[in-house]
Design an enzyme around this catalytic site. Structure first.
Site, PDB file in Angstrom:
ATOM      1  CE  LYS A 205       1.037 -17.212   2.145  1.00 37.77           C
ATOM      2  NZ  LYS A 205       1.553 -15.904   1.662  1.00 37.77           N
ATOM      3  N   GLY A 265       1.594 -16.591  -3.698  1.00 38.92           N
ATOM      4  CA  GLY A 265       1.174 -17.933  -4.100  1.00 38.92           C
ATOM      5  C   GLY A 265       1.800 -18.397  -5.404  1.00 38.92           C
TER       6      GLY A 265
END
Length: 549
Positions: A205, A265
């Site tokens: 990310k 996540g």
């Protein structure tokens, strides 16, 4: 008032757990021929059987009262409404939006998130179909044959698990997953791949994750050596929100697929992080995975607590962890394709629930998440199930069975299912001294040997388990199963009063690694450490002098 009601519900539950017969399961079956029917429920394609636990009607009533006192219904509503249920980071937790249909509505606060979700999904689909149809080719003008996903944690475990479960030789591409920064992993991966036919996805990310970026650097060097810098760019894509960093790495913006900070996540395989799945399994399979998860989302959102699979699974966990003091749980899928499911659940549950303070910051006055471990079932029978059958502390088990196989070896599948059912029954029923004695006498064992061996061959029984039964393992049913566990984790957060959507404990080790790395380069500690760490840094410098930068 809410705190008092909550503590009263906990006290009532713990009073039931203190009864001498609280762990007994066999008498519950003896007293109720319909126990299976009453203590199993189905949602979508998932049947949950929790009858092989010590939940009586009275215990289940107390657990549901606890869920009411802890306002699980209110928490569920806030979760789906996009409230900041991730309180420590001030974020929503809207992974459900990632698998939503276009007509569904999801907001993070006041922001409608669906236009962006659908736009990213459309870009993923277009990229996937273009690559499969030969509109996107390699630097040499050929079709891609392999996809290498480089990530770690949630950027690896979930997608790798699903790919392992669903890939067949009819899939459009071969998928590979690289997570460990250990160079041995990359060396082994290189031997299996052709850089001229491989697409590399870098999944981070922030595009700063140390392990991922180290491996991504090695992969880019590998591609550049074979294809040149321009060719390497044609063989890379990024799953990230950091456009500046991905551009500096040489990945064009049209090859970058993002996701928002309300996607944790370990809940992210449904997002752009799942691009490797779309590429390797095909877009239709990925869409079915999302659709299956949506079925479980709707069940969790709408079903009454007493028939709600994620809620019931969470309540069983509370009974085992807090009521009976069982500190661990085994996950045993009786399907080789689900070999990586225990690893995914380890992160999903232990990273989410491994907390020692409540959302308020106050220390917890009860245990939270258990240790989760597991293996495919028949493998486990010949390794750690000995401890589950005869160890001193019971270990609850999740058995996962799949009714119909995708192969033609019916006899093998019958044996597999028989083993799963038998292990669950053996944990429940055990074998007492009378049965062992009779068995040994029938086998002609001498009385002296019976006396000597009797205690070793007794199984205590009353070991709890739940069973989840799927009709088949495909993208649609797997989506339901994974979403079931995700929502179970959210419910446990509400019951224990902790935030299941942050993971501050992961950060400390990362920070210290950044301190130690230059010291390994220098060959000696540069800052104060404990005596052990300082001594090991010195020993490493002596054992591997050529490793200094």
């Amino acid at each position: 008032m809410e705190i008092n009601a909550s503590e009263a519900a906990w006290a009532a539950l713990m009073a039931l757990a203190a009864r001498p017969d609280a762990t007994a399961i066999r008498p519950l079956f003896a007293a109720d021929p319909n126990r299976f029917a009453r203590f199993s429920h189905q949602a979508g394609d998932v049947l949950l059987d929790f009858s092989k636990t010590a939940l009586s009607d009275e215990v289940l009533k107390a657990l549901l009262a606890l869920a009411e006192a802890r306002d699980v219904v209110g928490f569920r509503a806030r979760l789906f409404a996009g409230a900041s249920v991730n309180a420590t980071e001030g974020r929503a937790a809207l992974h459900m939006a990632l698998r939503a249909a276009p007509e569904d509505q999801f907001r993070a606060g006041t922001e409608d998130v669906m236009p962006e979700v659908l736009a990213v999904r459309a870009r993923m689909e277009a990229f996937t179909r273009a690559l499969h149809e030969g509109c996107i080719l390699t630097a040499k003008g050929e079709r891609f044959t392999d996809v290498l996903n480089i990530g770690i944690g949630g950027s690896d475990l979930g997608p790798a698990m699903v790919a392992r479960a669903l890939w067949t030789d009819k899939a459009p591409l071969h998928g590979h997953y690289l997570a460990n920064v250990d160079g041995h992993a990359w060396t082994e991966m290189q031997a299996r791949l052709d850089p001229t036919r491989t697409l590399v996805l870098v999944a981070s990310k922030t595009f700063t994750t140390q392990e991922t970026m180290a491996n991504a650097g090695l992969a880019r060097e590998w591609l550049s050596a074979a294809l040149g810098e321009a060719g390497a760019a044609q063989h890379m894509a990024a799953l990230s929100t950091n456009l500046a960093a991905t551009s500096a790495f040489g990945i064009p913006p049209e090859r970058v697929f993002g996701f928002r900070d309300w996607v944790g996540g370990r809940f992210s395989l449904w997002s752009a992080i799942g691009l490797s799945l779309a590429l390797t399994l095909g877009w239709d399979a990925f869409a079915r995975l999302l659709a299956g998860a949506r079925v479980m989302d709707q069940h969790f959102r709408d079903a009454p607590l007493a028939q709600n699979l994620p809620v019931l699974l969470a309540l069983v966990e509370v009974w085992h962890v807090n009521g009976l003091g069982y500190p661990s749980r085994a996950v045993l899928p009786y399907d080789e394709r689900l070999a990586r499911l225990p690893a995914h659940l380890q992160q999903l549950e232990m990273e989410s629930l491994g907390k020692r303070v409540a959302v308020s910051g106050a220390a917890l006055n009860r245990d939270s998440g258990p240790v989760v471990f597991g293996e495919p079932g028949t493998n486990a029978q010949h390794s750690f199930l000995q401890l589950l059958h005869q160890g001193t502390t019971p270990v609850p088990v999740d058995f996962i069975l799949v009714a119909r196989p995708d192969h033609t070896h019916a006899d093998s599948h019958r044996k597999l299912l028989a083993n799963g059912l038998a292990q669950a029954e053996a944990l429940l029923m055990g074998k007492d001294e009378a049965a062992v004695t009779a068995e040994m006498r029938a086998a002609g064992v001498h009385e002296a040997d019976i006396a000597r061996l009797l205690s070793h061959r007794v199984f205590p029984g009353d070991r709890p388990s739940v069973t989840m039964l799927l009709p088949q393992l495909d993208a649609f049913t797997l989506g339901q199963l994974v979403a079931l566990y995700e929502h179970k984790v959210a419910v446990l957060g509400a019951l224990w009063g902790i935030n299941p959507f942050d993971q501050w404990g992961v950060e400390l080790g990362k920070q210290l690694a950044n301190v130690i790395l230059p010291e390994l380069n220098a060959g000696a500690p540069q800052r104060p450490h404990d005596g052990s760490t300082a001594g090991l840094i010195g020993k490493l410098a002596a054992l591997w002098p050529e490793g200094r930068a």
